[in-house]
Write an enzyme that holds these catalytic residues in place. Structure first.
Site, PDB file in Angstrom:
ATOM      1  N   HIS A 151       0.849  -1.195   0.000  1.00  0.00           N
ATOM      2  CA  HIS A 151       0.000   0.000   0.000  1.00  0.00           C
ATOM      3  C   HIS A 151       0.880   1.239   0.000  1.00  0.00           C
ATOM      4  CE1 HIS A 151       0.549   0.766   4.381  1.00  0.00           C
ATOM      5  NE2 HIS A 151       0.437  -0.539   4.530  1.00  0.00           N
TER       6      HIS A 151
ATOM      7  N   ASP B 186      -0.188   4.322   0.932  1.00  0.00           N
ATOM      8  CA  ASP B 186      -0.556   5.318   1.937  1.00  0.00           C
ATOM      9  C   ASP B 186       0.128   5.036   3.264  1.00  0.00           C
ATOM     10  OD1 ASP B 186      -2.294   3.023   2.121  1.00  0.00           O
ATOM     11  OD2 ASP B 186      -3.621   4.154   3.438  1.00  0.00           O
TER      12      ASP B 186
ATOM     13  N   ASP C 273       6.356   0.656   7.175  1.00  0.00           N
ATOM     14  CA  ASP C 273       4.959   0.384   6.784  1.00  0.00           C
ATOM     15  C   ASP C 273       4.524   1.337   5.694  1.00  0.00           C
ATOM     16  OD1 ASP C 273       2.411  -0.588   6.775  1.00  0.00           O
ATOM     17  OD2 ASP C 273       1.793   0.363   8.625  1.00  0.00           O
TER      18      ASP C 273
ATOM     19  N   GLU D 220      -5.109   1.759   2.386  1.00  0.00           N
ATOM     20  CA  GLU D 220      -5.060   0.522   3.171  1.00  0.00           C
ATOM     21  C   GLU D 220      -5.240   0.843   4.644  1.00  0.00           C
ATOM     22  OE1 GLU D 220      -3.355  -2.706   5.646  1.00  0.00           O
ATOM     23  OE2 GLU D 220      -2.740  -0.611   5.571  1.00  0.00           O
ATOM     24  N   GLU D 221      -4.638   1.947   5.057  1.00  0.00           N
ATOM     25  CA  GLU D 221      -4.618   2.280   6.483  1.00  0.00           C
ATOM     26  C   GLU D 221      -5.982   2.726   7.007  1.00  0.00           C
ATOM     27  OE1 GLU D 221      -2.342   1.478   8.343  1.00  0.00           O
ATOM     28  OE2 GLU D 221      -0.389   1.615   7.364  1.00  0.00           O
TER      29      GLU D 221
ATOM     30  N   GLU E 106       4.030  -6.306   3.801  1.00  0.00           N
ATOM     31  CA  GLU E 106       3.871  -5.628   5.096  1.00  0.00           C
ATOM     32  C   GLU E 106       4.993  -6.082   6.024  1.00  0.00           C
ATOM     33  OE1 GLU E 106       1.651  -3.431   6.248  1.00  0.00           O
ATOM     34  OE2 GLU E 106      -0.129  -3.591   4.981  1.00  0.00           O
TER      35      GLU E 106
HETATM   36 ZN   LIG Z   1       0.830  -1.478   6.346  1.00  0.00          ZN
END
Ligand SMILES: [Zn+2]
Length: 385
Positions: free
Chosen positions: A73, A75, A105, A137-138, A165
């Site tokens: 991801h 974001d 992350d 995603e977050e 991740e």
């Molecule tokens: Zn993540």
């Protein structure tokens, strides 16, 4: 081990885009699209409704066969209210670590994929790799859903997915699912001295919340259990309650938010049904005063759990690439369950630690970045003829 300079430069470049979920990610996506275009690789963008964000999907190698998706991801979580020693959107190297929002992350994984892409393309490719970079995603794994919808209806879609991740490059093959809901309770206002003429929304909410708590105790005490997950049972939790205005008024409304973090094999709709049935049992008493009272349920988010079998091909592959002979299960959610539902079995395996994610002074060790490079270079050899 230290990573390649081009990888570090790519991480720095990606960190510099402030892709906090509330902002657009298009600058980053355009940068990646141009970078890949220079390598002769075309990108497909899947936009959100107002065109302010996009997923990027690109195939390295032949597009007439399935291959493996590398997913991340774009974001990051906000830095608001956090105390950072240095500017969060400028990657800083210090004591064998790289600091910056998204280093763990999970922009470093994306950066390694991009920095090594030219090397992959030089080989003679038998199994293509697909880059699948998502947004939002977050905030509930929202963005990737439209990309997966598009892929899953295709005849040729990735046969498996590796999600980078942060797992310290351990092979993770399962995590819990999460279903969260808001319950809006409508009561009827009256003077508290004439409470029998009103319907107390706070009390109705309290009874439902108490039942949620009883469910939590039941799962804790009676299972089912999965000893590899922590905690090893489904959890139920109410996190927010708002209701009432003043003590001498019977409150007409109360709103509360709750969630189930369930074992991958649990059916979250059955959990929800139990609490809705319980609430329905309170209705006759409420309706005896006013039929306009009741409960309204709003889904906040659903992230499916996933549990890829130990002997699934993608698990075996990831194990051979990392050299590990064990797998793990984790207690944070990812896009893996969505890929699995789309017919693409997934593992989670990426550099950095979830311990550093979402925190001030987020960092990744250079060694982890190098481990991730090693992992991908081994994957390349697997994919070449
Ligand atoms: Zn993540």
């Amino acid at each position: 081990m230290s990573p390649r300079p081009e990888t570090l430069a790519m991480i720095e470049r990606l960190i510099a885009f402030d892709t906090t979920s509330r902002h657009s990610n298009l600058e980053l996506i355009e940068y990646v699209r141009n970078y890949l275009a220079d390598l002769g690789v075309e990108s497909e963008l899947v936009y959100n409704e107002d065109q302010s964000k996009a997923n990027l999907y690109a195939t390295l190698g032949p597009d007439d066969r399935r291959g493996i998706a590398l997913s991340g991801h774009t974001d990051v979580v906000p830095v608001d209210g956090q105390k950072w020693t240095s500017e969060p959107f400028e990657a800083r190297k210090r004591n064998g670590r790289l600091y910056g929002r998204g280093t763990s992350d999970m922009k470093s994984f994306i950066a390694v994929c991009l920095a090594l892409a030219p090397e992959f393309l030089k080989g003679s490719i038998r199994i293509p790799l697909h880059l699948a970079f998502s947004y939002d995603e977050e905030v509930g794994c929202l963005g990737v859903r439209s990309l997966i919808d598009r892929l899953s209806s295709r005849e040729i879609k990735p046969e498996a997915c590796i999600i980078g991740e942060p797992t310290m490059m351990k092979v993770v093959r399962a995590h819990k699912g999460k279903l969260s809901y808001r319950c809006e309770v409508s009561g009827l206002e009256s003077h508290s001295g004439m409470a029998h003429l009103g319907v107390n929304a706070v009390e109705a909410a309290a009874e439902v919340i108490a039942h949620l708590k009883s469910m939590a105790r039941r799962f804790r005490d009676n299972g089912p259990y999965d000893p590899e997950l922590s905690p090893p049972y489904t959890t139920v939790h109410t996190g927010v309650v708002q209701g009432g205005t003043q003590l001498n008024i019977v409150p007409k409304s109360c709103v509360f938010d709750f969630e189930f973090r369930h074992l991958p094999e649990d059916d979250p709709t059955a959990l929800l049904r139990e609490i809705q049935d319980f609430a329905a049992g309170l209705l006759p008493e409420m309706h005896a005063v006013s039929v306009r009272t009741g409960f309204h349920w709003v889904r906040l988010s659903h992230i499916p759990g996933f549990d890829t079998g130990e002997d699934a091909e993608v698990v075996q592959l990831a194990k051979s690439l990392t050299g590990a002979n064990t797998t793990a299960k984790v207690s944070f959610g990812t896009e893996a369950g969505l890929f699995e539902q789309g017919g693409m079995p997934a593992v989670v395996c990426g550099p950095g630690s979830i311990e550093q994610a979402h925190k001030p002074d987020e960092f990744i060790t250079l060694d982890q970045v190098a481990q991730c490079e090693k992992f991908l270079l081994r994957l390349f050899r697997h994919c070449w003829k």
